[in-house]
Write a protein that holds these residues in place. Structure first.
Motif, PDB file in Angstrom:
ATOM      1  N   GLN A   1      11.149  -1.876  19.241  1.00  0.00           N
ATOM      2  CA  GLN A   1       9.721  -1.646  19.093  1.00  0.00           C
ATOM      3  C   GLN A   1       9.365  -1.607  17.617  1.00  0.00           C
ATOM      4  O   GLN A   1      10.166  -1.187  16.795  1.00  0.00           O
ATOM      5  CB  GLN A   1       9.321  -0.334  19.767  1.00  0.00           C
ATOM      6  N   LEU A   2       8.155  -2.052  17.326  1.00  0.00           N
ATOM      7  CA  LEU A   2       7.660  -2.056  15.960  1.00  0.00           C
ATOM      8  C   LEU A   2       6.452  -1.135  15.874  1.00  0.00           C
ATOM      9  O   LEU A   2       5.582  -1.184  16.742  1.00  0.00           O
ATOM     10  CB  LEU A   2       7.270  -3.471  15.529  1.00  0.00           C
ATOM     11  N   ALA A   3       6.390  -0.328  14.844  1.00  0.00           N
ATOM     12  CA  ALA A   3       5.291   0.621  14.666  1.00  0.00           C
ATOM     13  C   ALA A   3       4.671   0.417  13.296  1.00  0.00           C
ATOM     14  O   ALA A   3       5.321   0.644  12.277  1.00  0.00           O
ATOM     15  CB  ALA A   3       5.799   2.041  14.812  1.00  0.00           C
ATOM     16  N   GLU A   4       3.411  -0.025  13.321  1.00  0.00           N
ATOM     17  CA  GLU A   4       2.683  -0.245  12.079  1.00  0.00           C
ATOM     18  C   GLU A   4       1.913   1.011  11.690  1.00  0.00           C
ATOM     19  O   GLU A   4       1.417   1.732  12.555  1.00  0.00           O
ATOM     20  CB  GLU A   4       1.691  -1.409  12.227  1.00  0.00           C
ATOM     21  N   SER A   5       1.782   1.235  10.395  1.00  0.00           N
ATOM     22  CA  SER A   5       1.009   2.372   9.892  1.00  0.00           C
ATOM     23  C   SER A   5       0.486   2.053   8.504  1.00  0.00           C
ATOM     24  O   SER A   5       0.915   1.078   7.877  1.00  0.00           O
ATOM     25  CB  SER A   5       1.879   3.633   9.853  1.00  0.00           C
ATOM     26  N   GLY A   6      -0.428   2.894   8.029  1.00  0.00           N
ATOM     27  CA  GLY A   6      -0.920   2.768   6.665  1.00  0.00           C
ATOM     28  C   GLY A   6      -2.314   2.206   6.519  1.00  0.00           C
ATOM     29  O   GLY A   6      -2.841   2.118   5.406  1.00  0.00           O
ATOM     30  N   GLY A   7      -2.930   1.816   7.622  1.00  0.00           N
ATOM     31  CA  GLY A   7      -4.273   1.269   7.538  1.00  0.00           C
ATOM     32  C   GLY A   7      -5.303   2.341   7.221  1.00  0.00           C
ATOM     33  O   GLY A   7      -4.991   3.527   7.153  1.00  0.00           O
TER      34      GLY A   7
ATOM     35  N   PRO B   1     -14.178  -2.261  -1.342  1.00  0.00           N
ATOM     36  CA  PRO B   1     -13.740  -3.538  -1.943  1.00  0.00           C
ATOM     37  C   PRO B   1     -13.100  -3.298  -3.304  1.00  0.00           C
ATOM     38  O   PRO B   1     -13.584  -2.485  -4.100  1.00  0.00           O
ATOM     39  CB  PRO B   1     -15.055  -4.315  -2.067  1.00  0.00           C
ATOM     40  N   GLY B   2     -12.004  -4.010  -3.540  1.00  0.00           N
ATOM     41  CA  GLY B   2     -11.250  -3.835  -4.768  1.00  0.00           C
ATOM     42  C   GLY B   2     -10.149  -2.808  -4.666  1.00  0.00           C
ATOM     43  O   GLY B   2      -9.326  -2.693  -5.591  1.00  0.00           O
ATOM     44  N   GLY B   3     -10.116  -2.078  -3.577  1.00  0.00           N
ATOM     45  CA  GLY B   3      -9.110  -1.041  -3.394  1.00  0.00           C
ATOM     46  C   GLY B   3      -7.771  -1.589  -2.929  1.00  0.00           C
ATOM     47  O   GLY B   3      -7.576  -2.806  -2.807  1.00  0.00           O
ATOM     48  N   SER B   4      -6.846  -0.658  -2.668  1.00  0.00           N
ATOM     49  CA  SER B   4      -5.480  -1.032  -2.271  1.00  0.00           C
ATOM     50  C   SER B   4      -5.047  -0.214  -1.062  1.00  0.00           C
ATOM     51  O   SER B   4      -5.515   0.912  -0.850  1.00  0.00           O
ATOM     52  CB  SER B   4      -4.504  -0.778  -3.422  1.00  0.00           C
ATOM     53  N   LEU B   5      -4.143  -0.802  -0.308  1.00  0.00           N
ATOM     54  CA  LEU B   5      -3.480  -0.117   0.794  1.00  0.00           C
ATOM     55  C   LEU B   5      -2.045  -0.622   0.881  1.00  0.00           C
ATOM     56  O   LEU B   5      -1.756  -1.764   0.490  1.00  0.00           O
ATOM     57  CB  LEU B   5      -4.173  -0.401   2.132  1.00  0.00           C
ATOM     58  N   ARG B   6      -1.180   0.237   1.400  1.00  0.00           N
ATOM     59  CA  ARG B   6       0.201  -0.173   1.647  1.00  0.00           C
ATOM     60  C   ARG B   6       0.508   0.060   3.120  1.00  0.00           C
ATOM     61  O   ARG B   6       0.475   1.199   3.600  1.00  0.00           O
ATOM     62  CB  ARG B   6       1.174   0.616   0.796  1.00  0.00           C
ATOM     63  N   LEU B   7       0.790  -1.024   3.812  1.00  0.00           N
ATOM     64  CA  LEU B   7       1.137  -0.941   5.223  1.00  0.00           C
ATOM     65  C   LEU B   7       2.655  -0.881   5.384  1.00  0.00           C
ATOM     66  O   LEU B   7       3.398  -1.469   4.596  1.00  0.00           O
ATOM     67  CB  LEU B   7       0.600  -2.156   5.973  1.00  0.00           C
ATOM     68  N   SER B   8       3.074  -0.165   6.428  1.00  0.00           N
ATOM     69  CA  SER B   8       4.494  -0.069   6.750  1.00  0.00           C
ATOM     70  C   SER B   8       4.721  -0.468   8.200  1.00  0.00           C
ATOM     71  O   SER B   8       3.862  -0.240   9.054  1.00  0.00           O
ATOM     72  CB  SER B   8       4.996   1.365   6.548  1.00  0.00           C
ATOM     73  N   CYS B   9       5.863  -1.059   8.444  1.00  0.00           N
ATOM     74  CA  CYS B   9       6.249  -1.453   9.801  1.00  0.00           C
ATOM     75  C   CYS B   9       7.699  -1.029   9.990  1.00  0.00           C
ATOM     76  O   CYS B   9       8.599  -1.563   9.340  1.00  0.00           O
ATOM     77  CB  CYS B   9       6.093  -2.948   9.991  1.00  0.00           C
ATOM     78  N   GLU B  10       7.898  -0.079  10.895  1.00  0.00           N
ATOM     79  CA  GLU B  10       9.242   0.427  11.143  1.00  0.00           C
ATOM     80  C   GLU B  10       9.718  -0.032  12.513  1.00  0.00           C
ATOM     81  O   GLU B  10       8.980   0.049  13.494  1.00  0.00           O
ATOM     82  CB  GLU B  10       9.259   1.944  11.062  1.00  0.00           C
TER      83      GLU B  10
END
Length: 115
Positions: free
Chosen positions: A3-9, A14-23
C-alpha cells in the motif's frame, strides 16, 4: 499487499512550496521506478515526475524546474518537493509505480494553490 500512503498536501498561496511524501507498506522501491501523478478536477490523471531505481529523474514540462522528485529506499519513501507553485498545480496528488498499477492507487493528497 503493498500500500502507498501520500501525505503533505495543503493550501498554499501562489509562489509557495510544499513537500509531498509517499510511504510504502513494504519495500518496492529497490526494483521499481516510482512516480508522482496528479488529477485536477475535470481532467485526466497525469504523471508529473518519475524516478528510476538508479535515481534518474524525469519531469513533465509543466513542472520542470519547479518540482524535484527524490527517493529514500531505506525508508521506503518517495518525495516531491514543489516550489513556485501555481494555481494550475491544484490537484489531488498520487504516487504509484511507473508504469502505474491499478491496485496501488491510494487516497492521494490534496494540493490547493490559491490566494
Amino acid at each position: 499487499q503493498v500500500q502507498l500512503a501520500e501525505s503533505g498536501g495543503g493550501l498554499v498561496q501562489p509562489g509557495g512550496s510544499l513537500r509531498l511524501s509517499c510511504e510504502a507498506s513494504r519495500s518496492i522501491f529497490s526494483i521499481n521506478a516510482m512516480g508522482w501523478y496528479r488529477q485536477a478536477p475535470g481532467k485526466q490523471r497525469e504523471r508529473v515526475a518519475s524516478i528510476s531505481s538508479a535515481g534518474y529523474t524525469n519531469y513533465a514540462d509543466s513542472v520542470k524546474g519547479r518540482f524535484t522528485i527524490s527517493r529514500d529506499n531505506a525508508k521506503n519513501t518517495v518525495y516531491l518537493q514543489m516550489n513556485s507553485l501555481k494555481p494550475e498545480d491544484t490537484a489531488v496528488y498520487y504516487c504509484n509505480r511507473v508504469p502505474p498499477l491499478d491496485n496501488l492507487w491510494g487516497q492521494g493528497t490534496q494540493v490547493t494553490i490559491s490566494s
